[in-house]
Design a protein around this motif. Structure first.
Motif, short mmCIF file in Angstrom:
data_model
loop_
_atom_site.label_atom_id
_atom_site.label_comp_id
_atom_site.label_asym_id
_atom_site.label_seq_id
_atom_site.Cartn_x
_atom_site.Cartn_y
_atom_site.Cartn_z
N VAL A 289 0.84 -1.20 0.00
CA VAL A 289 0.00 0.00 0.00
C VAL A 289 0.88 1.25 0.00
N ASP A 290 1.95 1.24 0.80
CA ASP A 290 2.86 2.38 0.84
C ASP A 290 3.51 2.59 -0.53
N GLU A 291 3.94 1.50 -1.18
CA GLU A 291 4.56 1.62 -2.49
C GLU A 291 3.59 2.20 -3.52
N LEU A 292 2.35 1.68 -3.49
CA LEU A 292 1.36 2.20 -4.42
C LEU A 292 1.06 3.67 -4.14
N ALA A 293 1.00 4.05 -2.86
CA ALA A 293 0.78 5.45 -2.51
C ALA A 293 1.93 6.32 -3.00
N ASP A 294 3.17 5.84 -2.84
CA ASP A 294 4.33 6.60 -3.34
C ASP A 294 4.23 6.81 -4.84
N ALA A 295 3.88 5.74 -5.57
CA ALA A 295 3.80 5.84 -7.02
C ALA A 295 2.69 6.80 -7.44
N LEU A 296 1.53 6.70 -6.79
CA LEU A 296 0.42 7.59 -7.14
C LEU A 296 0.75 9.04 -6.81
N ASN A 297 1.38 9.28 -5.66
CA ASN A 297 1.74 10.65 -5.29
C ASN A 297 2.77 11.21 -6.27
N SER A 298 3.72 10.38 -6.69
CA SER A 298 4.71 10.85 -7.67
C SER A 298 4.04 11.23 -8.98
N ALA A 299 3.08 10.40 -9.43
CA ALA A 299 2.36 10.71 -10.66
C ALA A 299 1.53 11.98 -10.50
N ALA A 300 0.91 12.15 -9.31
CA ALA A 300 0.08 13.33 -9.09
C ALA A 300 0.92 14.61 -9.06
N ARG A 301 2.15 14.50 -8.53
CA ARG A 301 3.02 15.69 -8.47
C ARG A 301 3.67 15.99 -9.81
N GLY A 302 3.52 15.10 -10.77
CA GLY A 302 4.15 15.31 -12.06
C GLY A 302 5.62 14.99 -12.06
#
Length: 514
Positions: free
Chosen positions: A265-278
């Motif tokens: 879950v943490d890894e997926l959250a990191d990936a999603l946050n990175s995509a959201a920040r551009g």
């Protein structure tokens, strides 16, 4: 669209971070001996700890107390005799690719991944089954003969041990999964794009198996301990159950949740946050063959599609800008070679006419006025041609074109150029017209004396341009200008940020120049 060069989400987070770090160091230093050591350690734990202690809790159910504890020696002897054979027969041949990987040999990463993830549950199940048939079957038969078990006692004893063996299998399944996780993550980086395989023991099944095994195993062991520590020793039984059994199984459950759920879950959250920040798009590693790998694969596909679309957009923008710049060059050449030359020739003819009509004062004065107006038109056209596409930009480079623009502008331009070599032509063109746009907006929007500061620099293959207008432009002009600069620099792979400097705004662009 998974590639080996892409950054990956993750890092060890949660309760297994220290364990994963120790395991990673161990397998890197020991190589193939790490796997052999894991096999031997598992066998020793089963022979000396797990089997004796698990079966010790069942002795009171057979004898009424712990007086028959010596029966555990029978189970230990059978386990010790069958353990190496079972491990050598079941474990090692099924993990040859893993051993080759640990020896540093070239091996298919998908084969190593399958052995660490998909074959591990089968290995644990077969090993537990073999030990259960040999050890429990032979041990209970021996004890039953000595204790005169009845017809119904044997099924009860075998059922209790079967439940305990399920718990043992689940326990060592988790141990092996955590022990091989660093290797799984290592080879997962080299897996081909679109790799999708499902493990037999998914995350949902793993949680159900472990919770069920904890319930039944602790229940059977508690029943035996309740009989063995009846009466005045009840408190000792409670301590053993709570501190020993619950700590062990709950600890394994927490490790499982941390490794298989919380960390993912943490890894997926990191990936999603990175995509959201551009930021740089991240990838999810397939490490368990479970539901999270399915979600991670879908996420990787989505990121790959976004990257493809972004690349197509960058290519389209670059082609459009190239066409526009080519059109600018064509128009500038037409103005320089056509209209400007014709106007210059007309100015010379008017000069000759003015000399001829010198004796006619009024006529000569009017010709002089027309010639002056024509000279002003030529000057305006020269400025216009320079704004469309300066010839010096292509012939001499960006610094020379900026200096020429500064000389011809009525805005004070301060140049700080720290560039020793020429940049690529598309980059120089994008930076020049970005500076030219700022210069024109400063000239039209300023109410008094305007100053434009332009600083060019280069570091590690990245060019930087900083633009600052004093006094600051109106807010609506700043927003339009920032959008223009972002589009212009973005067409050549550059970026733009704005930052305040007192009451002024500084536009900072970065472009790849090599």
């Amino acid at each position: 669209m998974q590639t080996s060069a892409a950054p990956y989400a993750g890092g060890s987070r949660g309760g297994t971070g220290l364990l994963e770090g120790l395991v990673r160091v161990a397998h890197r230093r020991l190589g193939p001996w790490y796997f052999h050591g894991l096999v031997v350690a598992t066998g020793l734990l089963v022979v000396t700890v797990t089997v004796p202690l698990q079966n010790l809790t069942q002795v009171p159910l057979w004898t009424g107390s712990f007086e028959g504890w010596q029966y555990i020696g029978v189970f230990m002897a059978i386990a010790a005799a069958s353990g190496p054979f079972v491990l050598g027969l079941v474990v090692v041949p099924r993990h040859r690719a893993l051993l080759a990987h640990l020896r540093g040999q070239e091996v298919d990463p998908a084969a190593v991944w399958r052995e660490c993830v998909t074959r591990l549950p089968a290995t644990a199940a077969l090993t537990s089954l073999a030990w259960g048939v040999v050890v429990v079957g032979g041990g209970v038969a021996f004890v039953g003969q000595r204790e005169d078990f009845g017809v119904l006692t044997y099924p009860g004893a075998y059922a209790a041990h079967a439940l305990i063996l399920v718990g043992v299998a689940a326990f060592y399944l988790m141990v092996w999964e955590l022990a091989l996780l660093p290797i799984t993550r290592e080879v997962a980086r080299a897996l081909p794009a679109g790799f999708r395989e499902q493990s037999l023991v998914t995350g949902r099944r793993r949680l159900i198996l472990l919770n069920t095994s904890i319930t039944f195993t602790v229940g059977c062991e508690t029943a035996g301990l309740s009989v063995g520590f009846a009466g005045e020793h009840r408190s000792l039984m409670v301590v053993l159950v709570l501190v020993g059994l619950m700590t062990t199984y709950v600890g394994v459950l927490l490790a499982l949740v941390s490794s298989s759920v919380t960390r993912r879950v943490d890894e997926l959250a990191d990936a999603l946050n990175s995509a959201a920040r551009g930021g740089a798009p991240m990838r999810m590693l397939p490490t368990s063959g479970d539901e999270f790998d399915s979600v991670g694969g879908a996420f990787n596909t989505m990121v790959g599609l976004l990257e493809d679309h972004a690349e197509e957009l960058r290519g389209s923008r670059s082609r459009l800008v190239s066409v526009a710049d080519a059109t600018r060059r064509h128009i500038e050449r037409d103005l320089h070679d056509g209209a400007q030359q014709h106007l210059a020739l007309l100015s010379m003819q008017l000069g000759q006419l003015e000399s001829t009509c010198a004796q006619h004062g009024s006529v000569a004065a009017r010709v002089h006025e027309i010639r002056a107006e024509l000279s002003a038109v030529v000057a305006e056209m020269r400025v216009l041609a320079h704004g469309i596409y300066p010839a010096s930009l292509e012939a001499e480079g960006l610094p020379s074109a900026l200096r020429a623009a500064a000389r011809e502008s009525d805005v004070v331009v301060r140049l700080d150029i720290a560039v020793e070599s020429r940049w690529s032509h598309p980059v120089e063109t994008a930076v020049y017209f970005g500076c030219w746009e700022v210069l024109q907006r400063a000239r039209h929007a300023a109410t008094g004396d305007a100053t434009l500061e332009i600083a060019l620099g280069e570091h590690d293959g990245t060019g930087t341009v900083e633009l600052c207008v004093r006094p600051a432009l109106p807010a609506e002009h700043e927003a339009e200008l920032a959008l223009f600069l972002q589009d212009r620099l973005g067409a050549v792979g550059g970026t733009l940020v704005t930052r305040p400097r007192g009451t002024d705004v500084v536009y900072v662009g970065r472009v790849p120049v090599r």
